[in-house]
Design a protein around this motif. Structure first.
Motif, PDB file in Angstrom:
ATOM      1  N   HIS A   4       0.832  -1.217   0.000  1.00 25.13           N
ATOM      2  CA  HIS A   4       0.000   0.000   0.000  1.00 25.13           C
ATOM      3  C   HIS A   4       0.861   1.259   0.000  1.00 25.13           C
ATOM      4  CE1 HIS A   4       0.307   1.312   4.269  1.00 25.13           C
ATOM      5  NE2 HIS A   4       0.566   0.043   4.480  1.00 25.13           N
ATOM      6  N   LEU A   5       2.028   1.228   0.657  1.00 23.03           N
ATOM      7  CA  LEU A   5       2.923   2.391   0.633  1.00 23.03           C
ATOM      8  C   LEU A   5       3.580   2.555  -0.733  1.00 23.03           C
ATOM      9  CD1 LEU A   5       4.667   2.220   4.131  1.00 23.03           C
ATOM     10  CD2 LEU A   5       2.855   3.769   3.378  1.00 23.03           C
ATOM     11  N   VAL A   6       3.896   1.449  -1.385  1.00 19.86           N
ATOM     12  CA  VAL A   6       4.457   1.515  -2.742  1.00 19.86           C
ATOM     13  C   VAL A   6       3.414   2.110  -3.689  1.00 19.86           C
ATOM     14  CG1 VAL A   6       5.311   0.151  -4.688  1.00 19.86           C
ATOM     15  CG2 VAL A   6       6.026  -0.420  -2.368  1.00 19.86           C
ATOM     16  N   ASP A   7       2.164   1.672  -3.568  1.00 12.95           N
ATOM     17  CA  ASP A   7       1.100   2.200  -4.422  1.00 12.95           C
ATOM     18  C   ASP A   7       0.894   3.695  -4.208  1.00 12.95           C
ATOM     19  OD1 ASP A   7       0.723  -0.348  -5.429  1.00 12.95           O
ATOM     20  OD2 ASP A   7      -1.008  -0.787  -4.138  1.00 12.95           O
ATOM     21  N   GLU A   8       0.895   4.129  -2.939  1.00  6.85           N
ATOM     22  CA  GLU A   8       0.734   5.555  -2.637  1.00  6.85           C
ATOM     23  C   GLU A   8       1.895   6.360  -3.205  1.00  6.85           C
ATOM     24  OE1 GLU A   8       0.350   5.789   1.601  1.00  6.85           O
ATOM     25  OE2 GLU A   8      -1.613   4.801   1.593  1.00  6.85           O
ATOM     26  N   ARG A   9       3.103   5.831  -3.060  1.00  4.21           N
ATOM     27  CA  ARG A   9       4.300   6.502  -3.578  1.00  4.21           C
ATOM     28  C   ARG A   9       4.236   6.628  -5.094  1.00  4.21           C
ATOM     29  NH1 ARG A   9       9.843   5.280  -5.071  1.00  4.21           N
ATOM     30  NH2 ARG A   9      11.233   6.703  -3.991  1.00  4.21           N
ATOM     31  N   ASN A  10       3.892   5.550  -5.756  1.00  2.00           N
ATOM     32  CA  ASN A  10       3.787   5.581  -7.219  1.00  2.00           C
ATOM     33  C   ASN A  10       2.719   6.565  -7.680  1.00  2.00           C
ATOM     34  OD1 ASN A  10       5.838   3.724  -7.565  1.00  2.00           O
ATOM     35  ND2 ASN A  10       4.444   1.980  -7.623  1.00  2.00           N
ATOM     36  N   PHE A  11       1.590   6.619  -6.976  1.00  2.21           N
ATOM     37  CA  PHE A  11       0.536   7.567  -7.323  1.00  2.21           C
ATOM     38  C   PHE A  11       1.045   8.998  -7.219  1.00  2.21           C
ATOM     39  CE2 PHE A  11      -2.787  10.470  -5.898  1.00  2.21           C
ATOM     40  CZ  PHE A  11      -3.648  10.408  -6.984  1.00  2.21           C
ATOM     41  N   ARG A  12       1.750   9.306  -6.106  1.00  6.17           N
ATOM     42  CA  ARG A  12       2.266  10.667  -5.924  1.00  6.17           C
ATOM     43  C   ARG A  12       3.267  11.028  -7.014  1.00  6.17           C
ATOM     44  NH1 ARG A  12       2.311   8.929  -0.551  1.00  6.17           N
ATOM     45  NH2 ARG A  12       4.567   8.505  -0.657  1.00  6.17           N
ATOM     46  N   LEU A  13       4.144  10.086  -7.364  1.00 10.05           N
ATOM     47  CA  LEU A  13       5.155  10.359  -8.392  1.00 10.05           C
ATOM     48  C   LEU A  13       4.525  10.568  -9.767  1.00 10.05           C
ATOM     49  CD1 LEU A  13       7.891   7.821  -7.269  1.00 10.05           C
ATOM     50  CD2 LEU A  13       8.015  10.315  -7.146  1.00 10.05           C
ATOM     51  N   ILE A  14       3.564   9.738 -10.122  1.00 20.18           N
ATOM     52  CA  ILE A  14       2.908   9.872 -11.434  1.00 20.18           C
ATOM     53  C   ILE A  14       2.107  11.170 -11.495  1.00 20.18           C
ATOM     54  CG2 ILE A  14       1.105   8.885 -12.907  1.00 20.18           C
ATOM     55  CD1 ILE A  14       2.168   6.111 -11.987  1.00 20.18           C
ATOM     56  N   ARG A  15       1.393  11.487 -10.410  1.00 17.73           N
ATOM     57  CA  ARG A  15       0.617  12.733 -10.372  1.00 17.73           C
ATOM     58  C   ARG A  15       1.548  13.938 -10.488  1.00 17.73           C
ATOM     59  NH1 ARG A  15      -2.696  14.061  -5.015  1.00 17.73           N
ATOM     60  NH2 ARG A  15      -0.568  13.926  -4.254  1.00 17.73           N
ATOM     61  N   ALA A  16       2.694  13.899  -9.814  1.00 16.76           N
ATOM     62  CA  ALA A  16       3.652  15.010  -9.876  1.00 16.76           C
ATOM     63  C   ALA A  16       4.198  15.174 -11.291  1.00 16.76           C
ATOM     64  CB  ALA A  16       4.785  14.782  -8.888  1.00 16.76           C
ATOM     65  N   MET A  17       4.487  14.064 -11.962  1.00 23.28           N
ATOM     66  CA  MET A  17       4.980  14.161 -13.345  1.00 23.28           C
ATOM     67  C   MET A  17       3.912  14.759 -14.256  1.00 23.28           C
ATOM     68  SD  MET A  17       7.336  10.801 -14.014  1.00 23.28           S
ATOM     69  CE  MET A  17       6.426   9.583 -13.092  1.00 23.28           C
ATOM     70  N   GLN A  18       2.664  14.346 -14.070  1.00 19.19           N
ATOM     71  CA  GLN A  18       1.573  14.886 -14.883  1.00 19.19           C
ATOM     72  C   GLN A  18       1.402  16.387 -14.642  1.00 19.19           C
ATOM     73  OE1 GLN A  18      -0.165  13.311 -17.246  1.00 19.19           O
ATOM     74  NE2 GLN A  18      -1.241  15.202 -17.711  1.00 19.19           N
ATOM     75  N   LEU A  19       1.451  16.796 -13.376  1.00 17.84           N
ATOM     76  CA  LEU A  19       1.338  18.224 -13.055  1.00 17.84           C
ATOM     77  C   LEU A  19       2.498  19.012 -13.645  1.00 17.84           C
ATOM     78  CD1 LEU A  19       0.173  17.928  -9.352  1.00 17.84           C
ATOM     79  CD2 LEU A  19      -1.148  18.925 -11.227  1.00 17.84           C
ATOM     80  N   SER A  20       3.688  18.446 -13.594  1.00 20.47           N
ATOM     81  CA  SER A  20       4.859  19.116 -14.155  1.00 20.47           C
ATOM     82  C   SER A  20       4.716  19.281 -15.666  1.00 20.47           C
ATOM     83  CB  SER A  20       6.112  18.321 -13.822  1.00 20.47           C
ATOM     84  OG  SER A  20       7.244  18.913 -14.390  1.00 20.47           O
ATOM     85  N   LEU A  21       4.212  18.253 -16.333  1.00 18.99           N
ATOM     86  CA  LEU A  21       4.018  18.336 -17.782  1.00 18.99           C
ATOM     87  C   LEU A  21       3.014  19.417 -18.164  1.00 18.99           C
ATOM     88  CD1 LEU A  21       3.999  14.569 -18.779  1.00 18.99           C
ATOM     89  CD2 LEU A  21       5.672  16.286 -19.453  1.00 18.99           C
ATOM     90  N   THR A  22       1.990  19.585 -17.343  1.00 20.78           N
ATOM     91  CA  THR A  22       0.967  20.593 -17.629  1.00 20.78           C
ATOM     92  C   THR A  22       1.319  21.955 -17.024  1.00 20.78           C
ATOM     93  OG1 THR A  22      -0.332  19.957 -15.697  1.00 20.78           O
ATOM     94  CG2 THR A  22      -0.863  18.870 -17.791  1.00 20.78           C
ATOM     95  N   LYS A  23       2.511  22.034 -16.393  1.00 24.74           N
ATOM     96  CA  LYS A  23       2.988  23.262 -15.771  1.00 24.74           C
ATOM     97  C   LYS A  23       1.965  23.843 -14.784  1.00 24.74           C
ATOM     98  CE  LYS A  23       5.790  24.478 -19.784  1.00 24.74           C
ATOM     99  NZ  LYS A  23       6.964  23.807 -19.429  1.00 24.74           N
ATOM    100  N   SER A  24       1.482  22.954 -13.908  1.00 22.57           N
ATOM    101  CA  SER A  24       0.508  23.376 -12.904  1.00 22.57           C
ATOM    102  C   SER A  24       0.847  22.735 -11.562  1.00 22.57           C
ATOM    103  CB  SER A  24      -0.903  22.994 -13.339  1.00 22.57           C
ATOM    104  OG  SER A  24      -1.011  21.593 -13.504  1.00 22.57           O
ATOM    105  N   TYR A  25       0.184  23.209 -10.513  1.00 23.51           N
ATOM    106  CA  TYR A  25       0.345  22.687  -9.166  1.00 23.51           C
ATOM    107  C   TYR A  25      -0.999  22.202  -8.653  1.00 23.51           C
ATOM    108  CZ  TYR A  25       4.751  25.323  -9.130  1.00 23.51           C
ATOM    109  OH  TYR A  25       5.990  25.808  -9.420  1.00 23.51           O
ATOM    110  N   LEU A  26      -0.951  21.456  -7.561  1.00 23.58           N
ATOM    111  CA  LEU A  26      -2.179  21.067  -6.887  1.00 23.58           C
ATOM    112  C   LEU A  26      -2.797  22.307  -6.239  1.00 23.58           C
ATOM    113  CD1 LEU A  26      -1.021  17.838  -5.010  1.00 23.58           C
ATOM    114  CD2 LEU A  26      -2.619  17.953  -6.918  1.00 23.58           C
ATOM    115  N   PRO A  27      -4.092  22.259  -5.937  1.00 21.17           N
ATOM    116  CA  PRO A  27      -4.675  23.359  -5.152  1.00 21.17           C
ATOM    117  C   PRO A  27      -3.957  23.444  -3.800  1.00 21.17           C
ATOM    118  CG  PRO A  27      -6.388  21.910  -6.010  1.00 21.17           C
ATOM    119  CD  PRO A  27      -5.084  21.266  -6.320  1.00 21.17           C
ATOM    120  N   LYS A  28      -3.834  24.634  -3.261  1.00 20.14           N
ATOM    121  CA  LYS A  28      -3.038  24.851  -2.049  1.00 20.14           C
ATOM    122  C   LYS A  28      -3.463  23.953  -0.890  1.00 20.14           C
ATOM    123  CE  LYS A  28      -0.774  28.289   0.619  1.00 20.14           C
ATOM    124  NZ  LYS A  28       0.063  29.402   0.352  1.00 20.14           N
ATOM    125  N   GLU A  29      -4.723  23.643  -0.762  1.00 13.77           N
ATOM    126  CA  GLU A  29      -5.176  22.797   0.349  1.00 13.77           C
ATOM    127  C   GLU A  29      -4.710  21.344   0.200  1.00 13.77           C
ATOM    128  OE1 GLU A  29      -8.463  23.399  -2.621  1.00 13.77           O
ATOM    129  OE2 GLU A  29      -7.340  24.771  -1.335  1.00 13.77           O
TER     130      GLU A  29
END
Length: 108
Positions: free
Chosen positions: A51-76
Motif C-alpha cells: 500500500h505504501l508503494v502504491d501511494e508513492r507511485n501515485f504521488r510520483l505519477i501525479r507530480a509528473m503529470q502536473l509538471s508536464l501541464t505546468k501546474s500545481y495542486l490546489p493549495k489545500e
C-alpha cells in the motif's frame, strides 16, 4: 502518524526551506525524492508494504503529470511540513546497516 513541530528559529527555518523547495506543491513527500538509482534506496522501496508503494507511485505519477501541464495542486492539497512523514527512513536505515555489516564481513 507523527507530527513534526516547527519550534524555535531552526524549526522555522526548516519549515521555510521545506516550503521554498516546491516539491510539496506537487503533493510529494521528502522520501519520494530520494534517488532511486542508489542500491540502498531500491532495496528499501522493495521492502515497503504494497500500500505504501502504491501511494508513492501515485504521488510520483501525479507530480509528473502536473509538471508536464505546468501546474500545481490546489493549495489545500499541498503536502504540509508538519504532516510529511518519513515513511522510507526505517527501511533505508535497516538496509544501510545490513550493507555496512556485509562490507565489514567481506573485509575479514
Amino acid at each position: 502518524m507523527a507530527v513534526r513541530q516547527a519550534t524555535g528559529f531552526m524549526g522555522s527555518l526548516r519549515k521555510w526551506a521545506y516550503n521554498l523547495s516546491g516539491f510539496n506543491k506537487y503533493g510529494l513527500r521528502h522520501d519520494d525524492l530520494l534517488n532511486n538509482m542508489r542500491a540502498d534506496v531500491q532495496e528499501a522501496v522493495r521492502r515497503l508494504p504494497q500500500h505504501l508503494v502504491d501511494e508513492r507511485n501515485f504521488r510520483l505519477i501525479r507530480a509528473m503529470q502536473l509538471s508536464l501541464t505546468k501546474s500545481y495542486l490546489p493549495k489545500e492539497e499541498w503536502t504540509k511540513w508538519e504532516e510529511d512523514e518519513r515513511y522510507l527512513q526505517p527501511y533505508l536505515e535497516e538496509v544501510q546497516k545490513e550493507m555496512e555489516e556485509r562490507a565489514e564481513w567481506n573485509t575479514k
